[in-house]
Design an enzyme around this catalytic site. Structure first.
Site, PDB file in Angstrom:
ATOM      1  N   LYS A  95       0.839  -1.202   0.000  1.00 38.46           N
ATOM      2  CA  LYS A  95       0.000   0.000   0.000  1.00 38.46           C
ATOM      3  C   LYS A  95       0.873   1.250   0.000  1.00 38.46           C
ATOM      4  O   LYS A  95       1.881   1.321   0.716  1.00 38.46           O
ATOM      5  CB  LYS A  95      -0.913  -0.034   1.221  1.00 38.46           C
ATOM      6  N   SER A 175      -9.428   1.989   3.000  1.00 35.61           N
ATOM      7  CA  SER A 175      -8.317   2.711   2.378  1.00 35.61           C
ATOM      8  C   SER A 175      -7.318   1.768   1.730  1.00 35.61           C
ATOM      9  O   SER A 175      -6.599   2.167   0.819  1.00 35.61           O
ATOM     10  CB  SER A 175      -7.612   3.616   3.395  1.00 35.61           C
ATOM     11  N   SER A 199      -9.889  -0.536   7.453  1.00 35.73           N
ATOM     12  CA  SER A 199      -9.252  -0.334   6.151  1.00 35.73           C
ATOM     13  C   SER A 199      -8.474  -1.527   5.617  1.00 35.73           C
ATOM     14  O   SER A 199      -8.011  -1.496   4.477  1.00 35.73           O
ATOM     15  CB  SER A 199      -8.330   0.894   6.198  1.00 35.73           C
TER      16      SER A 199
END
Length: 512
Positions: A95, A175, A199
């Site tokens: 990420k 997210s 998330s």
């Protein structure tokens, strides 16, 4: 807005020049190899396919848009690491709020598009030391979805909008949206996500994969763009519980720069005992109040409960309704910590360019309104700038700790004599709407409890509603990460539901 650099011919040439001695590139692993070696070899065979899938499905075709950048030489590096550590050359997407030496770490914001620190976050350094290969960076909800309360998950100014491989007009949630979509699409063996509240688990559930939010402190947060010092953690996202546990084993560890990691109670190998894990006689608390108002999700959950019962689990209905105080204290704590932690991170970045504080980011967004604020604003950032009352923060944090721990998960486990708590993780993916934002309908899930408490939370696919995946949440007490993973592995074996395959096209009703 991807920026990929490889070509099929160049990749093939590199792969041909780095064959594993005694292991033909196109052959299956030798029969005498151990199960772990065979699995590692199979992953090496898949490494170049991941690159080709990204090119075909992320850059082109349905344009899943989950991967911001990748390393075309990753398959070569994978072959060089076959005998190294627990990962043995497996490829991992990361990420883009976690620093890696190869690329800028943007958190999805144009304000950080040049944030090339040249350093690895400690969790990435551990992963590499354990034989992992960083395949690339994944898109995310900008600033990990803390900029606005009317945002669209999966969108960032740097990476654009990620799409759900199961239905490309549907949302990717949370997210860690790009990480979830990328694993579901088969772009890597596994991915690393981060979670403050939902998330990791929501995108894992909605994209039909396994996601694990560890206890806060199991994994270092240093050099990860922060929100909350009390809730943030990185964690694995993978196709199976075993793979998630293997990746957690590789990234878990102490970090003197992150004191909470020095208090954590880890196990050496989170995969140990997963293959023989049993639910026979295990008492599990069923959070009926978190099932929500959708009959289709409720029916799917009942099927999962039947599977658990057949596996020998003893199910106990647990009553819980979050007190209003929990919600009243939660956002002020996050906003106070956001201002403090983001200011610290931005001020400590190498180099002299770019924002050095949250206030600088707010100013940047105003100056670049068309690119950054077209779809939703930054009202939470503005609130955070005014959230600086240390006494109120300490009081709110104490309230959260009491209500989520001693009077929350700890009390529910003890009073009901259960080892775990379960509920559906989230509902099926909603249609993405940049104009109106996210649509979390149905009041489904209780992952907020584990997130606020900092306790472990695993989501495992339990089936689908109209071909849209839905996950089962399993939560436990602090540091009970290994036990939660074993429970997830046991459920995985007992699961009777057929899991949907990604369609890479817009959603259609089942049967069409």
């Amino acid at each position: 807005m991807t920026s990929h650099h490889s070509a099929r011919a160049a990749l093939a040439l590199l792969l041909a020049s780095t064959a594993i001695p005694g292991f033909a590139q196109s052959a299956a692993p030798p029969a005498e190899a151990t199960a772990e070696t065979r699995a590692a070899m199979n992953e090496l065979l898949a490494a170049d396919e991941y690159i080709l899938r990204i090119q075909a499905l992320d850059d082109n075709g349905p344009r899943i848009n989950a991967v911001i950048d990748y390393d075309p030489t990753a398959p070569v590096k994978a072959r060089q690491l076959l005998g190294t550590g627990v990962l043995r050359g497996r490829t991992v997407l990361v990420k883009d709020n976690v620093e890696t030496a190869e690329w800028p770490t943007t958190a999805g914001s144009l304000a950080l598009k040049d944030n090339a620190t040249g350093r690895d976050a400690p969790l990435i350094a551990l992963m590499r030391a354990n034989g992992g290969v960083v395949l690339g960076k994944t898109n995310l909800s900008e600033w990990a979805n803390i900029r606005s309360d009317s945002s669209t998950s999966g969108w960032s100014a740097v990476g654009g909008l990620s799409r759900n491989p199961h239905a490309i007009d549907r949302n990717t949630c949370g997210s860690s949206s790009g990480s979830g979509a990328a694993v579901a699409a088969g772009f890597a063996w596994a991915a690393i996500g981060t979670e403050t509240n939902g998330s990791i688990t929501c995108p894992a559930s909605i994209n039909g994969i396994v996601g694990f939010k560890p206890s806060v402190g199991i994994v270092s947060r240093t050099h990860v763009v922060p929100i909350s010092s009390t809730q943030d953690t990185a964690g694995p996202m993978a196709r199976t519980v075993y793979d998630a546990a293997l990746l957690l084993t590789a990234i878990a560890g102490e970090d003197k720069a992150d004191p909470v990691t020095l208090q954590a109670k880890r196990v050496k190998d989170y995969t140990a005992g997963l293959d023989t894990a049993s639910l026979d006689g295990v008492r599990i608390g069923v959070l009926r109040g978190a099932v929500g108002s959708r009959p289709d999700v409720s029916a799917l959950f009942e099927d999962a409960l039947a599977d658990l019962t057949k596996a020998g689990a003893v199910l106990v209905d647990v009553e819980y309704s979050p007190p209003g105080e929990l919600w009243q204290a939660s956002l002020p704590v996050l906003l106070y910590e956001l201002r403090a932690e983001l200011d610290k991170y931005l001020a400590g970045r190498p180099g002299s360019d770019g924002p050095r504080s949250l206030a600088d980011v707010v100013s940047f967004n105003i100056a670049n309104e068309r690119e950054e604020l077209r779809w939703f604003g930054q009202e939470l950032f503005l609130q955070a700038l005014d959230t600086d009352d240390a006494e109120a923060y300490a009081k709110n944090l104490a309230t959260l700790r009491r209500l989520s721990r001693a009077e929350g998960i700890d009390k529910l486990l003890k009073d009901n004599d259960v080892t775990f708590l379960i509920a559906p993780t989230a509902g099926p993916a909603w249609s993405t709407d940049l104009v109106n934002g996210d649509n979390f309908a149905g009041r489904i899930g209780a992952g907020y409890l584990a997130a606020i408490a900092g306790y472990p939370h695993l989501t495992v696919p339990m089936g689908a509603v109209e071909r849209l995946p839905v996950g089962l949440s399993i939560m436990g007490g602090q540091w009970q990460d290994h036990a939660v993973l074993k429970a997830g592995a046991a459920y995985e074996k007992a699961r009777s539901a057929k899991l949907p395959a990604p369609t890479f096209r817009p959603w259609r009703p089942a049967g069409e």
